[in-house]
Design a protein around this motif. Structure first.
Motif, PDB file in Angstrom:
ATOM      1  N   TYR A  17       0.843  -1.190   0.000  1.00 37.99           N
ATOM      2  CA  TYR A  17       0.000   0.000   0.000  1.00 37.99           C
ATOM      3  C   TYR A  17       0.876   1.237   0.000  1.00 37.99           C
ATOM      4  O   TYR A  17       2.079   1.165   0.266  1.00 37.99           O
ATOM      5  CB  TYR A  17      -0.973   0.007   1.187  1.00 37.99           C
ATOM      6  N   PRO A  19       1.202   4.830   1.720  1.00 41.88           N
ATOM      7  CA  PRO A  19       0.706   5.657   2.825  1.00 41.88           C
ATOM      8  C   PRO A  19       0.166   7.019   2.391  1.00 41.88           C
ATOM      9  O   PRO A  19      -0.793   7.520   2.982  1.00 41.88           O
ATOM     10  CB  PRO A  19       1.916   5.817   3.741  1.00 41.88           C
ATOM     11  N   PRO A  22      -4.261   7.006   0.253  1.00 45.73           N
ATOM     12  CA  PRO A  22      -5.196   6.075   0.886  1.00 45.73           C
ATOM     13  C   PRO A  22      -6.058   5.338  -0.144  1.00 45.73           C
ATOM     14  O   PRO A  22      -6.569   5.945  -1.088  1.00 45.73           O
ATOM     15  CB  PRO A  22      -6.057   6.985   1.767  1.00 45.73           C
ATOM     16  N   GLY A  23      -6.151   4.030   0.041  1.00 43.57           N
ATOM     17  CA  GLY A  23      -6.939   3.199  -0.869  1.00 43.57           C
ATOM     18  C   GLY A  23      -6.156   2.637  -2.031  1.00 43.57           C
ATOM     19  O   GLY A  23      -6.670   1.819  -2.784  1.00 43.57           O
TER      20      GLY A  23
END
Length: 70
Positions: A17, A19, A22-23
């Protein structure tokens, strides 16, 4: 731009992911695969933000490794 990504081994696969986005995530069978997939996911995420007229978040996360005694 250069975004920090977090890569984690999750059982028999890898997940990653961003940071600062987001998403924005990806999963894959190997570290190499997940790195490629998150690259594509970042590009797609940024394109979606541009299309929606949303400001592109600047990369602000930093990654460092800290050595500690076990």
């Amino acid at each position: 731009m250069r975004y920090a990504v977090v890569i984690e081994q999750a059982g028999s696969n890898y997940s990653t992911y961003v940071p600062d986005l987001p998403g924005c995530i990806a999963t894959g069978a190997s570290k190499a695969e997940v790195e490629s997939l998150i690259h594509d996911a970042i590009e797609l995420h940024l394109a979606g933000l541009r299309k929606d007229g949303t400001a592109i978040p600047l990369p602000t996360s930093q990654v460092e490794y800290i050595d500690v005694a076990a």
